[in-house]
Motif scaffolding. Structure first.
Motif, short mmCIF file in Angstrom:
data_model
loop_
_atom_site.label_atom_id
_atom_site.label_comp_id
_atom_site.label_asym_id
_atom_site.label_seq_id
_atom_site.Cartn_x
_atom_site.Cartn_y
_atom_site.Cartn_z
N TYR A 29 -1.05 -23.96 -40.78
CA TYR A 29 -1.28 -24.47 -39.42
C TYR A 29 -1.45 -23.33 -38.43
O TYR A 29 -2.35 -23.36 -37.58
N LEU A 30 -0.59 -22.33 -38.52
CA LEU A 30 -0.63 -21.24 -37.56
C LEU A 30 -1.91 -20.41 -37.68
O LEU A 30 -2.34 -19.79 -36.71
N ARG A 31 -2.53 -20.40 -38.86
CA ARG A 31 -3.75 -19.62 -39.08
C ARG A 31 -5.02 -20.45 -38.96
O ARG A 31 -6.12 -19.89 -39.07
N ASP A 32 -4.91 -21.74 -38.74
CA ASP A 32 -6.08 -22.63 -38.73
C ASP A 32 -6.84 -22.48 -37.41
O ASP A 32 -6.33 -22.82 -36.34
N PRO A 33 -8.10 -21.99 -37.45
CA PRO A 33 -8.87 -21.86 -36.20
C PRO A 33 -9.15 -23.20 -35.54
O PRO A 33 -9.42 -23.24 -34.34
N ALA A 34 -9.08 -24.28 -36.30
CA ALA A 34 -9.36 -25.60 -35.72
C ALA A 34 -8.33 -25.98 -34.66
O ALA A 34 -8.61 -26.85 -33.83
#
Length: 594
Positions: free
Chosen positions: A221-226
């Motif tokens: 989640y923390l790395r998701d660009p979305a």
């Protein structure tokens, strides 16, 4: 010689018959054909010019529209794009329930070297070793004078260190931009956040990945660009967390404890407001994992989640509450407490001789092992096991931390009758302080199951019912009496009706048996007891209160005062107003002018 026939042949033949010159007819025919070809080519050219003009018109319209769009947008610095799979360096922030930063990113630089471009490798190595004491000069010289064309020197630099390296003036020392994970509050909530490190690395960026705690659990989640940089909001309150750590650290020192843990949970939502494990660490400089010895001695070990202990008499309220729920007893039922209670070769004793019988309330207030064991015999092993399962004591907590599965309870292989009796007063089953917090919250919030969570919630969970509201109320009243006139008298906090139960369990030896002078002391509390809002669990590992002639290790002397001070500090921060009794004025006579 090949002769080409004259055209058109029919007219040529008629002209010859009449004696006319056929060349004139052929010339006229050639002229007509040339004029027809010229007209066709002209029409084709005009069509092509028309199509080309239309294309140019459309191109000018598109370009003009694009220029107008760009003129109305905010100017941005152009960015170069790389071919292939780029390294994603962005990572969302982590904030507390009020939006205060717990973890964020900081732009920094890395330092690497191209040894082939260095003019004086030995001098550069010597100066780098003076800037960074952890680097060895001999090792740097060996790496700079070898055959390697690329050498990592340091993954992160402060602005001051970057300037010092720049002053060396070596063309072979280069800087690369990157992001680093920063925890601005240092060790506050360290075990919950866990920490981050670098994954894939390049000279121009690095992949920041979570290694423990919520950083690891929510890594995707923390790395998701979305998510477009939306922060991860936890249920923690930073102010309450810091105050809890400060009080627990002081209590751990005063009580000479080896370690300590606390959990503060909302009884209705299951939100963890604060969770502390001591000793702790700074996630900005995360220590290495122990390679030998007991992992529980490491500051990385989360005692609140991973530490499973026999928590002692804090379990007694579950047994009595289940007995009331099943209709076997009520709060006034007299329980046989004559001892010792014999079962085969085992004998169950009380800390003091409480006489032949006690009411169910006094079994809790005075903490009678014999009385609790007799209630457990009435309940039976199967029903006891099912009740503890509904409270979450038979499996690891589902809290959002990568360490949670390692905190699975230790259960008896054979849930026999003697196991039923010992588990009723907190022996024979090992669980974590977080298990205990969830169990107390489910029992005392009105009787509905709650699941502990580190994510901010919108409202109560309203889980399955574990006991009736009346049983929940009676259980709270019993715990209140423990503070008013029982083993937790030091837990009274003026203005807040605290209820709770003490638990002191001998600490097991690694190879079997129990220590005579080492205990785990626990105080499980709820406040305000008349309208429960929060559950607080405080556990001390090997405490010893040494102000008297003999060391005192029971929870009433060790864990209870620490929990009381913590409630005194955090209750106002939680918005709970003290219930202060309004006294009539003394020595004042009220008069009227009328």
């Amino acid at each position: 010689m090949i002769r080409t026939p004259l055209r058109p042949l029919a007219r040529v033949l008629r002209a010859r018959e009449k004696g006319e010159n056929p060349d004139i007819i052929e010339a006229e025919n050639r002229r007509q054909r040339n004029e027809a070809n010229h007209d066709a080519m002209r029409d084709r050219a005009e069509g092509r010019l028309l199509v080309l003009g239309a294309m140019f018109f459309c191109a000018f319209v598109v370009i003009g529209a694009r220029m107008g769009t760009l003129a109305n947008t905010v100017p941005e610095e152009p960015r170069a794009t790389a071919v292939g799979n780029p390294i994603i360096g962005q990572r969302s922030d982590i904030v507390d329930r009020n939006g205060r930063i717990l973890a964020t990113n900081l732009e920094t630089h890395s330092l690497y070297a191209h040894p082939q471009d260095m003019i004086d490798p030995e001098s550069a190595a010597r100066q780098l070793a003076s800037i960074f004491p952890e680097l060895e000069e001999e090792d740097l010289i060996k790496r700079f004078t070898g055959t390697r064309k690329f050498v990592w020197v340091r993954k992160q630099l402060s602005p001051e260190q970057m300037q010092q390296v720049h002053d060396i003036g070596s063309p072979g020392l280069l800087f690369g931009p990157r992001e680093m994970r920063l925890y601005p509050n240092g060790p506050v909530a360290a075990h919950i956040l866990g920490g981050a490190s670098y994954g894939r690395e390049g000279v121009s960026s690095a992949e920041v990945i979570g290694v423990a705690g919520v950083e690891r659990h929510f890594d995707a989640y923390l790395r998701d660009p979305a998510n477009e940089g939306a922060p991860l909001q936890l249920s923690l309150d930073l102010t309450v967390q810091a105050a809890s750590e400060q009080v627990l650290a002081g209590g751990m020192s005063i009580m000479n404890a080896k370690g300590a843990a606390s959990v503060l949970m909302d009884v209705h939502t299951g939100e963890i407001i604060s969770m502390v494990s001591l000793p702790d660490f700074d996630p900005n400089n995360r220590p290495r994992v122990l390679t030998d010895g007991d992992q529980s001695d490491s500051p990385l070990f989360n005692r609140a989640v991973q530490g499973v202990y026999e928590l002692g008499s804090v379990f007694k309220i579950f047994t009595v509450a289940q007995g009331m729920e099943l209709g076997l007893i009520n709060q006034n039922t007299m329980i046989d407490t004559k001892g010792p209670l014999q079962w085969g070769r085992f004998r169950i004793r009380d800390f003091h001789n409480y006489g032949p019988s006690l009411s169910a309330t006094d079994v809790i207030v005075k903490s009678s092992n014999i009385g609790t064991a007799r209630v457990a015999l009435m309940i039976g092993a199967e029903r006891q096991r099912g009740f503890l399962r509904s409270l979450g004591f038979l499996e690891a907590t589902p809290v959002e931390m990568v360490e949670a599965p390692t905190g699975a309870p230790l259960l008896p292989r054979n849930w026999s009758e003697i196991s039923t009796m010992t588990i009723s007063y907190g022996h024979g089953l090992s669980s974590s302080p977080l298990h205990l917090a969830a169990g107390y919250a489910s029992l005392l919030n009105g009787g509905t199951q709650v699941t502990p969570t580190l994510i901010k919630q919108d409202g109560p969970q309203n889980g399955p019912r574990v006991v009736s509201e009346s049983v929940s109320t009676r259980a709270r009243n019993m715990l209140r009496q423990v503070v008013v006139r029982g083993t937790a008298s030091f837990g009274e906090v003026e203005g807040y009706a605290v209820g709770g139960k003490t638990g002191t369990a001998d600490k097991p030896k690694p190879r079997g048996g129990y220590y005579d002078d080492k205990v785990i002391s626990t105080f499980a509390s709820v406040f305000p007891a008349d309208d429960p809002q929060y559950v607080l669990i405080v556990t001390l590992d090997e405490p010893s209160e040494n102000s008297g002639d003999k060391p005192r290790r029971t929870a009433g002397w060790t864990a209870v005062p620490v929990a009381a001070e913590m409630i005194r500090r955090v209750a106002p921060l939680l918005g709970l107003r003290p219930d202060v009794e309004v006294l009539e004025p003394v020595g004042v006579t009220l008069t009227s002018n009328g």
